[in-house]
Design a protein around this motif. Structure first.
Motif, PDB file in Angstrom:
ATOM      1  N   SER A 657       0.813  -1.221   0.000  1.00 42.97           N
ATOM      2  CA  SER A 657       0.000   0.000   0.000  1.00 42.97           C
ATOM      3  C   SER A 657       0.844   1.268   0.000  1.00 42.97           C
ATOM      4  CB  SER A 657      -0.924   0.008   1.228  1.00 42.97           C
ATOM      5  OG  SER A 657      -0.156  -0.067   2.432  1.00 42.97           O
ATOM      6  N   LEU A 658       2.097   1.170   0.405  1.00 43.83           N
ATOM      7  CA  LEU A 658       2.972   2.349   0.415  1.00 43.83           C
ATOM      8  C   LEU A 658       3.462   2.716  -0.983  1.00 43.83           C
ATOM      9  CD1 LEU A 658       5.396   2.111   3.484  1.00 43.83           C
ATOM     10  CD2 LEU A 658       3.788   3.942   2.943  1.00 43.83           C
ATOM     11  N   HIS A 659       3.417   1.750  -1.899  1.00 46.36           N
ATOM     12  CA  HIS A 659       3.931   1.959  -3.264  1.00 46.36           C
ATOM     13  C   HIS A 659       5.370   2.466  -3.224  1.00 46.36           C
ATOM     14  CE1 HIS A 659      -0.110   1.288  -4.778  1.00 46.36           C
ATOM     15  NE2 HIS A 659      -0.566   2.228  -3.961  1.00 46.36           N
ATOM     16  N   ALA A 660       6.152   1.908  -2.319  1.00 47.53           N
ATOM     17  CA  ALA A 660       7.548   2.331  -2.172  1.00 47.53           C
ATOM     18  C   ALA A 660       8.361   1.866  -3.378  1.00 47.53           C
ATOM     19  CB  ALA A 660       8.146   1.766  -0.894  1.00 47.53           C
ATOM     20  N   ARG A 661       9.287   2.698  -3.783  1.00 49.52           N
ATOM     21  CA  ARG A 661      10.139   2.369  -4.935  1.00 49.52           C
ATOM     22  C   ARG A 661      11.576   2.241  -4.475  1.00 49.52           C
ATOM     23  NH1 ARG A 661      12.957   4.804  -9.310  1.00 49.52           N
ATOM     24  NH2 ARG A 661      12.701   6.896  -8.449  1.00 49.52           N
ATOM     25  N   LEU A 662      12.193   1.126  -4.823  1.00 47.89           N
ATOM     26  CA  LEU A 662      13.602   0.894  -4.505  1.00 47.89           C
ATOM     27  C   LEU A 662      14.455   1.569  -5.578  1.00 47.89           C
ATOM     28  CD1 LEU A 662      15.822  -0.517  -2.837  1.00 47.89           C
ATOM     29  CD2 LEU A 662      15.498  -2.529  -4.311  1.00 47.89           C
ATOM     30  N   VAL A 663      15.342   2.439  -5.151  1.00 48.99           N
ATOM     31  CA  VAL A 663      16.204   3.170  -6.082  1.00 48.99           C
ATOM     32  C   VAL A 663      17.523   2.425  -6.235  1.00 48.99           C
ATOM     33  CG1 VAL A 663      17.350   5.361  -6.564  1.00 48.99           C
ATOM     34  CG2 VAL A 663      15.140   5.342  -5.373  1.00 48.99           C
ATOM     35  N   HIS A 664      17.913   2.188  -7.498  1.00 49.68           N
ATOM     36  CA  HIS A 664      19.138   1.451  -7.800  1.00 49.68           C
ATOM     37  C   HIS A 664      20.192   2.384  -8.387  1.00 49.68           C
ATOM     38  CE1 HIS A 664      15.876  -1.578  -8.054  1.00 49.68           C
ATOM     39  NE2 HIS A 664      16.774  -2.400  -7.529  1.00 49.68           N
ATOM     40  N   ASP A 665      21.435   2.014  -8.230  1.00 50.29           N
ATOM     41  CA  ASP A 665      22.516   2.697  -8.914  1.00 50.29           C
ATOM     42  C   ASP A 665      22.332   2.488 -10.424  1.00 50.29           C
ATOM     43  OD1 ASP A 665      24.830   4.035  -9.493  1.00 50.29           O
ATOM     44  OD2 ASP A 665      26.148   2.354  -9.055  1.00 50.29           O
ATOM     45  N   ASP A 667      19.805   4.026 -12.059  1.00 51.10           N
ATOM     46  CA  ASP A 667      18.459   4.505 -12.398  1.00 51.10           C
ATOM     47  C   ASP A 667      18.570   5.873 -13.067  1.00 51.10           C
ATOM     48  OD1 ASP A 667      17.296   2.287 -11.385  1.00 51.10           O
ATOM     49  OD2 ASP A 667      16.369   3.234  -9.644  1.00 51.10           O
ATOM     50  N   THR A 668      17.733   6.097 -14.062  1.00 58.46           N
ATOM     51  CA  THR A 668      17.806   7.351 -14.814  1.00 58.46           C
ATOM     52  C   THR A 668      16.600   8.249 -14.594  1.00 58.46           C
ATOM     53  OG1 THR A 668      16.780   6.285 -16.743  1.00 58.46           O
ATOM     54  CG2 THR A 668      19.195   6.280 -16.622  1.00 58.46           C
ATOM     55  N   ARG A 669      15.658   7.810 -13.762  1.00 63.14           N
ATOM     56  CA  ARG A 669      14.462   8.626 -13.552  1.00 63.14           C
ATOM     57  C   ARG A 669      14.215   8.791 -12.062  1.00 63.14           C
ATOM     58  NH1 ARG A 669      10.563  11.048 -15.975  1.00 63.14           N
ATOM     59  NH2 ARG A 669       8.453  11.172 -15.153  1.00 63.14           N
ATOM     60  N   TYR A 670      14.014  10.055 -11.677  1.00 68.82           N
ATOM     61  CA  TYR A 670      13.720  10.372 -10.287  1.00 68.82           C
ATOM     62  C   TYR A 670      12.221  10.593 -10.131  1.00 68.82           C
ATOM     63  CZ  TYR A 670      13.649  12.737  -5.799  1.00 68.82           C
ATOM     64  OH  TYR A 670      13.387  13.079  -4.502  1.00 68.82           O
ATOM     65  N   GLU A 671      11.610   9.955  -9.132  1.00 72.54           N
ATOM     66  CA  GLU A 671      10.185  10.110  -8.865  1.00 72.54           C
ATOM     67  C   GLU A 671       9.976  10.334  -7.375  1.00 72.54           C
ATOM     68  OE1 GLU A 671       8.370   6.593 -10.296  1.00 72.54           O
ATOM     69  OE2 GLU A 671       8.674   7.051 -12.418  1.00 72.54           O
ATOM     70  N   GLY A 672       8.869  10.987  -7.039  1.00 76.32           N
ATOM     71  CA  GLY A 672       8.554  11.248  -5.645  1.00 76.32           C
ATOM     72  C   GLY A 672       7.871  10.064  -4.985  1.00 76.32           C
ATOM     73  N   GLY A 673       7.160  10.344  -3.894  1.00 72.74           N
ATOM     74  CA  GLY A 673       6.510   9.288  -3.143  1.00 72.74           C
ATOM     75  C   GLY A 673       7.446   8.737  -2.086  1.00 72.74           C
ATOM     76  N   VAL A 674       7.285   7.459  -1.760  1.00 70.30           N
ATOM     77  CA  VAL A 674       8.143   6.798  -0.782  1.00 70.30           C
ATOM     78  C   VAL A 674       9.278   6.110  -1.533  1.00 70.30           C
ATOM     79  CG1 VAL A 674       8.286   5.057   1.035  1.00 70.30           C
ATOM     80  CG2 VAL A 674       6.225   6.467   0.807  1.00 70.30           C
ATOM     81  N   LEU A 675      10.494   6.494  -1.207  1.00 76.34           N
ATOM     82  CA  LEU A 675      11.670   5.943  -1.861  1.00 76.34           C
ATOM     83  C   LEU A 675      12.516   5.197  -0.840  1.00 76.34           C
ATOM     84  CD1 LEU A 675      12.777   9.118  -3.873  1.00 76.34           C
ATOM     85  CD2 LEU A 675      11.315   7.267  -4.674  1.00 76.34           C
ATOM     86  N   VAL A 676      13.029   4.054  -1.233  1.00 76.60           N
ATOM     87  CA  VAL A 676      14.018   3.336  -0.425  1.00 76.60           C
ATOM     88  C   VAL A 676      15.324   3.446  -1.195  1.00 76.60           C
ATOM     89  CG1 VAL A 676      14.631   1.193   0.727  1.00 76.60           C
ATOM     90  CG2 VAL A 676      12.216   1.760   0.359  1.00 76.60           C
ATOM     91  N   ILE A 677      16.298   4.134  -0.612  1.00 76.15           N
ATOM     92  CA  ILE A 677      17.466   4.536  -1.391  1.00 76.15           C
ATOM     93  C   ILE A 677      18.748   4.358  -0.582  1.00 76.15           C
ATOM     94  CG2 ILE A 677      17.056   6.953  -0.708  1.00 76.15           C
ATOM     95  CD1 ILE A 677      18.202   7.783  -3.442  1.00 76.15           C
ATOM     96  N   PRO A 678      19.786   3.803  -1.191  1.00 80.41           N
ATOM     97  CA  PRO A 678      21.060   3.635  -0.474  1.00 80.41           C
ATOM     98  C   PRO A 678      21.716   4.988  -0.208  1.00 80.41           C
ATOM     99  CG  PRO A 678      20.999   2.332  -2.509  1.00 80.41           C
ATOM    100  CD  PRO A 678      19.825   3.225  -2.540  1.00 80.41           C
TER     101      PRO A 678
END
Length: 736
Positions: A657-665, A667-678
């Motif tokens: 339900s959080l629609h969290a997005r895992l950000v990878h090294d 990645d070429t597109r930045y988006e808002g919302g809940v991000l899980v990022i190193p």
């Protein structure tokens, strides 16, 4: 609206806005008609350039109809004694018939009255000199969709209140322009003179990136005709960051600026010669190593990006240049076409302006001319000798079968000699050019690290050099290189093959503390100028082992000391409470010579530390907090952990339900919302709220590298910061 309507000048300003909008509409219609006519000059190139200018003008007029201006200033110059009123906006508007500015562009010199002036005596620099006078009014005007929404006259307190209001807003998915809130210290950077290097040492949250982008817009305005958008280049740390800043320049009316990373820049220059770069999370590897392993790895990488490496490469290339000329003379039969001394003079002197490969390709032109002359001379000799012998036969023998047979043999011999001569001529170039070594970028780079070349290495350098050679040989055997090899390879490729020359007249380097001295020097060489805006923060040097530890590493050795170093000490991004919390880390592990950030007086919730019994309890806490923050209306909530593996586990544990997005090294597109990022990917980015997944002493031990990484993470949020820890909190966050 009721509050604003009570302002004494409300009706006056509303009427002026309507009058200005009428002018904007008229100018829009005029620009539209001119574009539709579609013919401005008999010269196609001039016609196309004028069309682009008019199309841009039309675009900006349409934008001005929505956000017409943001301030009014009343100024009385001393030399005139008559007050002038200026309305300043993001886009200048000119009344065509009178050539009178209706709205002053924020980049115009007079706009300094808004950015740097306070009510009372002021002065600003104009093209014809300094203008002194009295500023009697600074009025903030909120205009949206062509309607006047807010109005108040500003003094220092009111300006601060306006700034706090803007800083207190939730952010969207992209970095925004700050035309209406540029501060005096930032304005100095934006308007710094062009075509000389400027280094901006800015604390976290000081607006370095935003100000650098606004500086591009300013330079294009102030030096139009001398520099075009396509002649500007921004070098950013990664593709994700490029996407994050992608909307800022278009919002400022600037298109076509080259926005790239150093790796992409290298790819654009090397083309098909670009080797495979090993994909690795070097920061994660460094963090996982022991202090001894970190020190050894850091020494190797710093050497690879040093100006000492440059000197060794240039020495190797000097030797290669000498060795490319083959030994011995060039002959064709008995004829000496070129002595070795002549060959060396041609290759090393006459063709010295060309890269090595071009010189090798030019040599056949010299050889062909000489060979043809020698071949023609030999053919003439065969022909003359044949005719002389034929005359002898004719004179010494009576006509008959024997004389005819001898004449046939003579002419057959001549023809055979001429055929052999022609064949030798065909084979000459191939055989002669085979004496010249074949050039291959990776092969030459491999030779640089091989035993075949004995570099002038000191005894102190020898262990480091030997370790570096061992590592590079192993990688090059697999036709692979690492990220730190790109700068040396570009230097080699420039000398050996030549690189396409891109007309870049100003370069902006963001997160510059992560660039090596060799990269800085190489960029100066490749652009052919010293017009640079270099922005960074040494306290955020999480890649210091391959970047720089002090600006002095480049000010003298790269830019000959002709550099302006400008500090930005005020942090505008985070609340005072967040910055004071992050400053605990900076105090524990300070960077020599760097001052702590001065936060603006914007208050918010105190950052909080939450002890969690284990990973599961921690993940549940993160999920609850992320849901709460999103429900409160915050647009971007970042959950940050130390490395990519830990982030992947968190993202998997969060509810769908959080629609969290895992950000990878990568990645070429930045988006808002809940991000899980190193942690390695957050530098340069900002979020409304940050949830630190683990600030325990096992995650962030008390050493310089972990301190810088933690400091970067803690300075990302604008409004809220919550920190979890499993076990004891890192000593870096202990209060003094």
């Amino acid at each position: 609206m009721d509050t604003q309507a009570r302002h004494p000048a409300w009706e006056e300003e509303r009427a002026h806005l309507e009058e200005t909008l009428q002018t904007v509409r008229e100018e829009t219609e005029r620009a539209q008609r001119e574009l539709e006519a579609g013919h401005f000059s008999e010269d196609p190139e001039v016609d196309e350039a004028l069309w682009r200018i008019k199309a841009q003008t039309l675009h900006q007029l349409r934008l001005a109809e929505k956000r017409t201006y943001f301030t009014r200033v009343d100024f009385t110059p001393e030399r005139e004694g008559r007050m002038h009123t200026y309305y300043i906006g993001k886009w200048g508007v000119m009344r065509t018939e009178s050539m009178e500015p209706v709205v002053v562009d924020w980049r115009a010199p007079v706009a300094n009255l808004y950015y740097a002036g306070q009510i009372g005596p002021v002065r600003y620099r104009a093209p014809d000199g300094e203008i002194a006078g009295t500023l009697s009014l600074k009025r903030q005007l909120g205009v949206s969709d062509g309607k006047l929404e807010t109005i108040f006259d500003t003094d220092v307190a009111a300006q601060d209140a306006y700034l706090m209001g803007v800083l207190g807003e939730a952010r969207g998915d992209r970095l925004r322009d700050v035309v209406s809130t540029i501060q005096a210290e930032q304005n100095v950077v934006i308007r710094h003179r062009a075509f000389q290097p400027l280094i901006v040492q800015g604390v976290a949250g000081s607006g370095k990136t935003t100000i650098a982008l606004h500086r591009i817009a300013y330079l294009l305005y102030a030096y139009r005709g001398r520099i075009a958008p396509a002649q500007m280049m921004i070098l950013a740390p990664n593709p994700l960051f490029l996407d994050y800043i992608s909307a800022t320049l278009p919002d400022l009316g600037v298109e076509q600026v080259v926005q790239t990373t150093f790796r992409r820049y290298a790819e654009s220059l090397l083309g098909k010669r670009m080797p495979r770069v090993v994909a690795e999370d070097r920061l994660a590897r460094m963090l996982a190593g022991t202090p001894e392993e970190r020190a050894h790895e850091g020494a190797l990488l710093r050497f690879c990006g040093s100006l000492r490496m440059r000197d060794l490469l240039l020495r190797y290339l000097e030797g290669l240049e000498q060795r490319l000329v083959p030994e011995g003379d060039v002959t064709f039969g008995a004829a000496v076409l070129y002595t070795n001394e002549q060959l060396r003079r041609i290759f090393l002197d006459e063709l010295a302006m060309f890269p090595f490969e071009r010189r090798v390709r030019e040599m056949p032109k010299y050889l062909l001319k000489k060979r043809k002359a020698a071949q023609a001379q030999a053919a003439d000799w065969y022909q003359t000798e044949c005719e002389r012998r034929a005359d002898q036969i004719m004179a010494s023998m009576p006509d008959g079968p024997e004389r005819r047979a001898r004449m046939i043999r003579l002419y057959d011999s001549r023809d055979k000699r001429l055929e052999e001569l022609a064949e030798r001529g065909k084979a000459f170039e191939k055989e002669t050019m085979a004496r010249w070594p074949r050039l291959d970028l990776l092969a030459q780079y491999g030779e640089f690290f091989s035993d075949a070349w004995n570099p002038p290495i000191s005894q102190e350098e020898r262990p480091l050099w030997d370790a570096l050679c061992g590592r590079k040989r192993e990688m090059l055997e697999k036709k692979r290189v690492a990220a730190e090899d790109l700068a040396p390879l570009l230097l080699m490729a420039q000398r050996i093959f030549g690189l396409p020359r891109r007309d870049i007249r100003h370069t902006v380097i963001d997160e510059a503390q992560d660039f090596s001295p060799l990269q800085f020097w190489l960029l100066r060489e490749l652009t052919g100028n010293t017009s640079f805006t270099i922005v960074g923060d040494l306290m955020q040097g999480v890649h210091a082992w391959e970047g720089i530890e002090a600006w002095e590493e480049i000010t003298g050795p790269v830019f000959d000391g002709r550099v302006t170093l400008h500090p930005l000490r005020t942090s505008y991004r985070s609340t005072m409470e967040i910055m004071l919390f992050a400053s605990r880390v900076a105090r524990k592990r300070p960077v020599p010579g760097q001052q702590l950030a001065r936060p603006v007086l914007r208050h918010g919730e105190e950052p909080s530390l939450h002890a969690c019994a284990g990973v599961r309890a921690r993940n549940e806490f993160l999920a609850r907090q992320a849901e709460r923050l999103r429900a409160e209306g915050w647009h971007t909530v970042a959950i940050i952990d130390r490395d990519a593996k830990a982030c992947a586990a968190i993202a998997k544990a969060l509810p769908a339900s959080l629609h969290a997005r895992l950000v990878h090294d990568g990645d070429t597109r930045y988006e808002g919302g809940v991000l899980v990022i190193p942690a390695s990917l957050v530098k340069g980015l900002e979020f409304d709220c940050v949830l630190m997944a683990d600030v325990s002493e096992t995650s962030f031990p008390d050493d310089a590298l972990d301190a810088r990484l933690l400091y970067v993470c803690l300075t990302r949020p604008l409004h809220r910061l919550l920190c979890c820890h499993i076990g004891r909190v890192t000593p870096l966050l202990e209060e003094e």
